[in-house]
Design an enzyme around this catalytic site. Structure first.
Site, PDB file in Angstrom:
ATOM      1  N   LYS A   1       0.729  -1.361  -0.032  1.00  0.00           N
ATOM      2  CA  LYS A   1      -0.130  -0.061  -0.050  1.00  0.00           C
ATOM      3  C   LYS A   1       0.690   1.285  -0.093  1.00  0.00           C
ATOM      4  O   LYS A   1       0.614   2.233  -0.634  1.00  0.00           O
ATOM      5  CB  LYS A   1      -1.251  -0.001   1.360  1.00  0.00           C
ATOM      6  CG  LYS A   1      -0.528   0.889   2.223  1.00  0.00           C
ATOM      7  CD  LYS A   1      -1.479   1.008   3.597  1.00  0.00           C
ATOM      8  CE  LYS A   1      -0.943   1.261   4.785  1.00  0.00           C
ATOM      9  NZ  LYS A   1      -0.544   2.803   4.688  1.00  0.00           N
TER      10      LYS A   1
ATOM     11  N   CYS B   1      -0.534  12.107  14.806  1.00  0.00           N
ATOM     12  CA  CYS B   1      -1.304  10.674  14.728  1.00  0.00           C
ATOM     13  C   CYS B   1      -1.298   9.972  16.218  1.00  0.00           C
ATOM     14  O   CYS B   1      -0.608  10.711  17.085  1.00  0.00           O
ATOM     15  CB  CYS B   1      -0.652   9.868  13.588  1.00  0.00           C
ATOM     16  SG  CYS B   1       0.933   9.130  13.965  1.00  0.00           S
TER      17      CYS B   1
HETATM   18  C1  UD1 Z   1       6.406   6.125   6.066  1.00  0.00           C
HETATM   19  C2  UD1 Z   1       5.388   4.717   6.003  1.00  0.00           C
HETATM   20  C3  UD1 Z   1       5.002   4.415   7.553  1.00  0.00           C
HETATM   21  C4  UD1 Z   1       6.536   3.944   8.129  1.00  0.00           C
HETATM   22  C5  UD1 Z   1       7.420   5.103   8.116  1.00  0.00           C
HETATM   23  C6  UD1 Z   1       8.730   4.888   8.431  1.00  0.00           C
HETATM   24  C7  UD1 Z   1       4.130   5.427   4.005  1.00  0.00           C
HETATM   25  C8  UD1 Z   1       2.868   6.080   3.740  1.00  0.00           C
HETATM   26  N1  UD1 Z   1       4.292   5.422   5.629  1.00  0.00           N
HETATM   27  O1  UD1 Z   1       5.892   7.095   7.073  1.00  0.00           O
HETATM   28  O2  UD1 Z   1       4.251   3.232   7.288  1.00  0.00           O
HETATM   29  O3  UD1 Z   1       6.263   3.898   9.450  1.00  0.00           O
HETATM   30  O4  UD1 Z   1       7.653   5.517   6.716  1.00  0.00           O
HETATM   31  O5  UD1 Z   1       9.361   3.680   7.855  1.00  0.00           O
HETATM   32  O6  UD1 Z   1       5.045   4.976   3.470  1.00  0.00           O
HETATM   33  N2  UD1 Z   1      10.568  13.109  10.096  1.00  0.00           N
HETATM   34  C9  UD1 Z   1      10.780  14.437  10.387  1.00  0.00           C
HETATM   35  N3  UD1 Z   1      10.395  15.544   9.413  1.00  0.00           N
HETATM   36  C10 UD1 Z   1       9.676  15.215   8.189  1.00  0.00           C
HETATM   37  C11 UD1 Z   1       9.477  13.619   8.098  1.00  0.00           C
HETATM   38  C12 UD1 Z   1      10.078  12.878   8.808  1.00  0.00           C
HETATM   39  O7  UD1 Z   1      11.535  14.752  11.220  1.00  0.00           O
HETATM   40  O8  UD1 Z   1       9.605  16.000   7.583  1.00  0.00           O
HETATM   41  C13 UD1 Z   1      11.112  12.065  11.101  1.00  0.00           C
HETATM   42  C14 UD1 Z   1       9.805  11.400  11.381  1.00  0.00           C
HETATM   43  O9  UD1 Z   1       9.440  12.283  12.748  1.00  0.00           O
HETATM   44  C15 UD1 Z   1      10.507   9.879  11.703  1.00  0.00           C
HETATM   45  C16 UD1 Z   1      11.621   9.780  10.564  1.00  0.00           C
HETATM   46  O10 UD1 Z   1      11.760  11.050  10.111  1.00  0.00           O
HETATM   47  O11 UD1 Z   1      10.939  10.066  12.939  1.00  0.00           O
HETATM   48  C17 UD1 Z   1      11.246   8.858   9.636  1.00  0.00           C
HETATM   49  O12 UD1 Z   1       9.748   9.184   9.035  1.00  0.00           O
HETATM   50  P1  UD1 Z   1       9.307   9.077   7.753  1.00  0.00           P
HETATM   51  O13 UD1 Z   1      10.080   7.946   6.919  1.00  0.00           O
HETATM   52  O14 UD1 Z   1       9.012  10.155   6.988  1.00  0.00           O
HETATM   53  O15 UD1 Z   1       7.782   8.553   7.888  1.00  0.00           O
HETATM   54  P2  UD1 Z   1       6.723   8.466   6.698  1.00  0.00           P
HETATM   55  O16 UD1 Z   1       7.059   8.901   5.443  1.00  0.00           O
HETATM   56  O17 UD1 Z   1       5.491   9.574   7.271  1.00  0.00           O
END
Ligand code: UD1
Length: 424
Positions: free
Chosen positions: A23, A117
Site C-alpha cells: 500500500k 497521529c
Molecule cells: C512512512 C510509512 C510508515 C512508516 C515510516 C517509517 C508511508 C505512507 N508510510 O511514513 O508506514 O512507519 O515511513 O518507515 O509510506 N521526519 C521528520 N521530518 C519530516 C519527515 C519525517 O523529522 O518532515 C522524521 C519522523 O518524525 C520520523 C522519521 O523522520 O522520526 C522517519 O519518518 P518518515 O520516513 O518520514 O515516515 P513517513 O514517510 O511519514
C-alpha cells in the site's frame, strides 16, 4: 464500528499466504500520476481503505479514477483544482504526497497539514525544506501549506538530516520536473522508494542512484503517464510470519521479496525459528522450537522496520525470558502496550525502549486498536490469549491488510468480523 472476535487458536498456524501489493508503494505512485497529463496505470494494487482515500484526494483535484481488480487507472486530464482538503489529509498522511507533484507541474497548490497521529507528532518540515531547496515558495497559513513557484522549479541540492520515506517521495517527485540537476542526499532506501524511482523512470524521468542514499535527478520539461506493477507488501509479509512464531506454527508467505525483509528474517532466526527462502517466498517454521528472547532496534531500511515493531512485540510475549525492543524511528509508537497489558502482558516501557517479560499466560479481554500496525499486533496476541478476545476499532487494520480474515483462515485461525448490535 466493526469489531474482531479472536478465539485462541486450537492448533498452531500452518499454511501459505499470498502477499498483496504494498500500500505504501501504491500511495506514492498514485501521487506521481499527477506529474503527467493523461492516463497512468498501476497494477498489483491492494483493495484497501487507503487506496480509496488517495483516490478521493485525486478526484477532488479533478482526476478520474478507474481500473479493474487490483488495477488502478488515474486520468489526470481534468486536474485543475490544486488543493487537498483537511478532511482527507487528516485521515491519511500520505495525501500530503500530492504537494510535490502539484507545485512541480502547475506552479502552485494548497495542501492541508496532516497533523499528528495516534503515536505522536509526525512533522513534515523536511518535505517543505526540500521543496524550498528546489525554489518553491512555501507558506503555512490556517493549517494549510501553500507552495508556489515562478515558472518551473529549479534544480538544487538537499541533504535530508534524517532518513525520511515521505520527504524523499515528495522532493524526488518534484525534482523530476525541475529545471536542471537536483541532488538528494541521505535519501531513504526503503523498497517503496525504488518502486517509485522505477515508476518515474518509466514516465520519462532521468534519475541516477536508485537504491543508494544519493539520488541525482536531471529534470525534464514533461513526463508521460506511467505504467507499473507494485512491489509486494513487506510489512504484511512480516506480520503473517509473526503469526508462525507466536503460535509455534509454520507460515509461508508467497508473491513477496525476501530481500525486503532480510532484517526481519534475521530476528526470527535469532529467536530459534527455522527460516527458509526462495526467490519470491519466505517461510518461518517454529514448530517444536524452544523460542529464545531477542533484542531488536528499529532502524531505517535495511534495518528492522518500525511498522513491524508492534507485531513483533506481541510475538515476544510468547517467548519465555526477557526481550527488548527499541523504536528509534518513532519514540512514542507504543499505544499497543496498554492494550496488550489488558491481556496480561508484562511489558515495561522506559523512553523508547520496551522490555517484554515473555512466556506468561495471557487471557482474553476487550481491547482497542489504536493504529494500523498495532491492530495486527492485537490480533496476534488474541490468538494466544485464553478465551475470545474482542478488538474494537479494526477500521485501522482495514487501512493496511487486504482480505485479512480470509488469509488468517487459510492459516487455520478464526478471526470473525462483527458489527455490535447487528449480529443475528
Ligand atoms: C512512512 C510509512 C510508515 C512508516 C515510516 C517509517 C508511508 C505512507 N508510510 O511514513 O508506514 O512507519 O515511513 O518507515 O509510506 N521526519 C521528520 N521530518 C519530516 C519527515 C519525517 O523529522 O518532515 C522524521 C519522523 O518524525 C520520523 C522519521 O523522520 O522520526 C522517519 O519518518 P518518515 O520516513 O518520514 O515516515 P513517513 O514517510 O511519514
Amino acid at each position: 464500528m466493526d469489531q474482531f472476535l479472536v478465539p485462541s487458536v486450537s492448533k498452531p498456524l500452518d499454511g501459505e499466504v499470498e502477499i498483496s501489493g504494498a500500500k505504501n508503494a501504491v500511495l506514492a505512485v498514485m501521487a506521481a500520476a499527477l506529474l503527467a497529463d493523461g492516463v497512468s496505470e498501476i497494477t498489483n494494487v491492494p483493495h484497501l481503505k487507503d487506496m480509496k482515500t488517495m483516490s478521493d484526494v485525486l478526484r477532488i483535484i479533478g482526476c478520474r479514477i478507474g481500473g479493474g481488480s487490483h488495477e488502478l487507472r488515474i486520468d489526470t486530464r481534468g486536474a485543475d483544482h490544486l488543493e487537498a482538503p483537511y478532511e482527507l489529509v487528516k485521515t491519511m498522511r500520505a495525501s500530503f504526497y500530492v504537494l510535490g507533484p502539484l507545485v512541480a507541474r502547475f506552479g502552485r497548490c494548497r495542501v492541508s497539514l496532516p497533523g499528528g497521529c495516534a503515536w505522536g507528532p509526525r512533522p513534515v518540515d523536511l518535505h517543505l525544506k526540500g521543496l524550498e531547496a528546489l525554489g518553491a515558495k512555501v507558506t503555512v497559513t490556517h493549517g494549510y501549506v501553500e507552495a508556489t513557484c515562478e515558472g518551473r522549479l529549479k534544480g538544487g541540492t538537499f541533504h535530508f538530516p534524517v532518513s525520511s520515506v515521505g520527504a524523499t517521495v515528495n522532493v524526488l517527485m518534484a525534482a523530476t520536473l525541475a529545471e536542471g540537476e537536483s541532488v538528494l542526499q541521505n535519501a531513504a532506501l526503503e523498497p517503496e522508494i525504488d518502486n517509485l524511482v522505477d515508476y518515474l523512470i518509466g514516465m520519462g524521468a532521468n534519475i541516477q542512484g536508485r537504491g543508494t542514499r544519493t539520488l541525482v535527478v536531471q529534470g525534464v520539461e514533461k513526463l508521460n503517464p506511467g505504467k507499473g506493477r507494485t512491489i509486494p507488501d513487506r510489512i504484511e509479509a512480516g506480520s503473517f510470519l509473526c503469526g508462525a512464531a507466536i503460535t509455534k506454527g509454520r507460515v509461508k508467505v508467497t508473491n513477496m521479496d525476501p530481500v525486503h525483509i532480510a532484517a526481519v528474517l534475521d530476528v526470527f532466526r535469532d529467536m530459534g525459528c527455522k527460516v527458509s527462502t526462495g526467490s519470491d517466498w519466505a517461510e518461518v517454521d517454529a514448530r517444536g522450537v524452544e523460542l529464545k528472547p531477542v533484542s531488536v532496534t528499529t532502524l531505517p531500511f535495511p534495518g528492522f522496520p518500525t511498522d513491524l515493531q508492534a507485531p513483533l512485540m506481541a510475538t515476544l510475549m510468547a517467548v519465555p525470558g526477557i526481550s527488548v525492543i527499541q523504536d528509534t524511528i518513532y519514540n512514542d509508537r507504543f499505544t499497543h502496550i496498554a492494550e496488550l497489558k489488558r491481556l496480561g502482558a508484562d511489558i515495561q516501557l522506559v523512553g523508547n525502549t520496551a522490555t517484554i517479560h515473555g512466556g506468561k499466560p495471557l487471557e482474553s479481554a476487550n481491547i482497542m486498536a489504536s493504529d494500523l500496525r498495532a491492530s495486527a499486533a492485537l490480533v496476534l496476541a488474541g490468538l494466544i490469549a485464553e478465551g475470545e478476545t474482542t478488538i474494537d476499532r479494526i477500521y485501522h487494520l482495514d487501512r493496511g491488510y487486504e482480505d485479512f480474515e480470509a488469509k488468517m483462515a487459510a492459516l487455520g485461525a478464526t478471526v470473525k468480523r462483527v458489527r455490535p448490535g447487528m449480529e443475528g
